[in-house]
Design a protein around this motif. Sequence first.
Motif, short mmCIF file in Angstrom:
data_model
loop_
_atom_site.label_atom_id
_atom_site.label_comp_id
_atom_site.label_asym_id
_atom_site.label_seq_id
_atom_site.Cartn_x
_atom_site.Cartn_y
_atom_site.Cartn_z
N VAL A 20 56.86 3.10 48.20
CA VAL A 20 57.54 2.21 47.25
C VAL A 20 56.61 2.06 46.05
O VAL A 20 55.46 1.61 46.20
N LEU A 21 57.08 2.44 44.88
CA LEU A 21 56.27 2.38 43.66
C LEU A 21 56.85 1.35 42.70
O LEU A 21 57.96 1.50 42.22
N ILE A 22 56.08 0.29 42.43
CA ILE A 22 56.49 -0.70 41.44
C ILE A 22 55.73 -0.39 40.16
O ILE A 22 54.49 -0.32 40.18
N SER A 23 56.44 -0.19 39.07
CA SER A 23 55.76 0.20 37.85
C SER A 23 56.57 -0.16 36.61
O SER A 23 57.80 -0.12 36.62
N HIS A 24 55.82 -0.51 35.55
CA HIS A 24 56.43 -0.70 34.23
C HIS A 24 56.31 0.57 33.39
O HIS A 24 56.86 0.64 32.29
N ASN A 25 55.58 1.55 33.90
CA ASN A 25 55.36 2.79 33.16
C ASN A 25 56.52 3.75 33.44
O ASN A 25 56.53 4.46 34.44
N MET A 26 57.49 3.77 32.54
CA MET A 26 58.70 4.57 32.77
C MET A 26 58.43 6.07 32.87
O MET A 26 59.02 6.74 33.75
N PRO A 27 57.56 6.67 32.04
CA PRO A 27 57.29 8.10 32.22
C PRO A 27 56.74 8.42 33.61
O PRO A 27 57.11 9.44 34.20
N HIS A 28 55.89 7.55 34.13
CA HIS A 28 55.37 7.77 35.49
C HIS A 28 56.48 7.68 36.52
O HIS A 28 56.55 8.48 37.46
N VAL A 29 57.36 6.69 36.36
CA VAL A 29 58.47 6.52 37.29
C VAL A 29 59.36 7.75 37.29
O VAL A 29 59.72 8.28 38.35
N TRP A 30 59.72 8.21 36.10
CA TRP A 30 60.64 9.36 36.02
C TRP A 30 59.98 10.65 36.49
O TRP A 30 60.66 11.58 36.87
N GLU A 31 58.66 10.69 36.50
CA GLU A 31 57.96 11.89 36.97
C GLU A 31 57.92 11.99 38.49
O GLU A 31 58.13 13.08 39.04
N VAL A 32 57.67 10.87 39.17
CA VAL A 32 57.39 10.97 40.61
C VAL A 32 58.50 10.43 41.51
O VAL A 32 58.53 10.74 42.71
N ALA A 33 59.42 9.61 40.97
CA ALA A 33 60.40 8.95 41.84
C ALA A 33 61.53 9.88 42.25
O ALA A 33 62.00 10.71 41.47
N ASP A 34 61.98 9.73 43.49
CA ASP A 34 63.18 10.41 43.96
C ASP A 34 64.42 9.57 43.65
O ASP A 34 65.46 10.11 43.29
N ARG A 35 64.28 8.26 43.83
CA ARG A 35 65.34 7.32 43.47
C ARG A 35 64.70 6.12 42.79
O ARG A 35 63.52 5.85 42.96
N ILE A 36 65.51 5.39 42.02
CA ILE A 36 65.01 4.23 41.29
C ILE A 36 65.87 3.01 41.60
O ILE A 36 67.09 3.02 41.36
N HIS A 37 65.24 1.99 42.15
CA HIS A 37 65.88 0.71 42.45
C HIS A 37 65.73 -0.17 41.21
O HIS A 37 64.61 -0.48 40.79
N VAL A 38 66.84 -0.56 40.61
CA VAL A 38 66.82 -1.39 39.41
C VAL A 38 67.04 -2.85 39.81
O VAL A 38 68.08 -3.18 40.40
N HIS A 39 66.07 -3.69 39.49
CA HIS A 39 66.10 -5.10 39.90
C HIS A 39 66.33 -5.97 38.66
O HIS A 39 65.65 -5.81 37.65
#
Length: 266
Positions: A208-227
Amino acid sequence: MTEATRTPILKASGLVKRYGRVTALDHSDFDLYPAEVLAVIGDNGAGKSSLIKALSGAITPDAGEIYLDGKPQKFTNPMEARLAGIETVYQNLAVSPSLDIVDNMFLGRERLKPGFLGKYLRMLDRKSMQEDARAKLSELGLLTIQTLNQPVETLSGGQRQGVAVARAAAFGSRVIIMDEPTAALGVKESRRVLELIKDVRSRGMPIVLISHNMPHVWEVADRIHVHRLGKRIAIISPKTHTMAEGVAIMTGALDPNDHPAGAYVA
């Protein structure tokens, strides 16, 4: 295999957490599947931290259920979550600077020597701990460190975070939660942590990756939970949604259902 037919390794349903008149979690849901990186994004005050604290045992929800491997859990403190196999890596480089690398790896889990020396004299089995620490750091490609006996305060920020990640990978038997793992790091060190995340995932460990860094999120995430506003409002994919669209959903500027690819809406 679709989400409908897969079984989540970590699941939460209807989590509620209130602090007086403030509702931090408003019947929030959560699903993490095996061998994936699930990013959790949301604006400040959206309730991300409360969600992660509930999953890691730092807070007890007022209502709702948490399941690990399909079994209901009632964590009352972080140690109970750790014993269940949920390890958390915090953004503030949660290591003890004056202790060496081995001591940090086994902090709170120190091994005693077998027999009389351990049972009665409480002597630590430093050789065993050092061997295992070296093996785990080597497995994750972190043995650029000069010696395992050097104080953690002599390491760079990236190396310190690497020690925290190695500790989580060594003891997290089911799930690793990473809370803003690159927030305090430079570009080069952040790159190393992202590679570590990919490496840990390749070994089958869900993250589970919590991050404000969107480029990092889009690079490594398989799915994105939007809260947003204390609950999950959508699950989106980096393959079908751009960063701009993800931010628009996160801030409420775009309805997830209006996207051509659609989105799972809780």
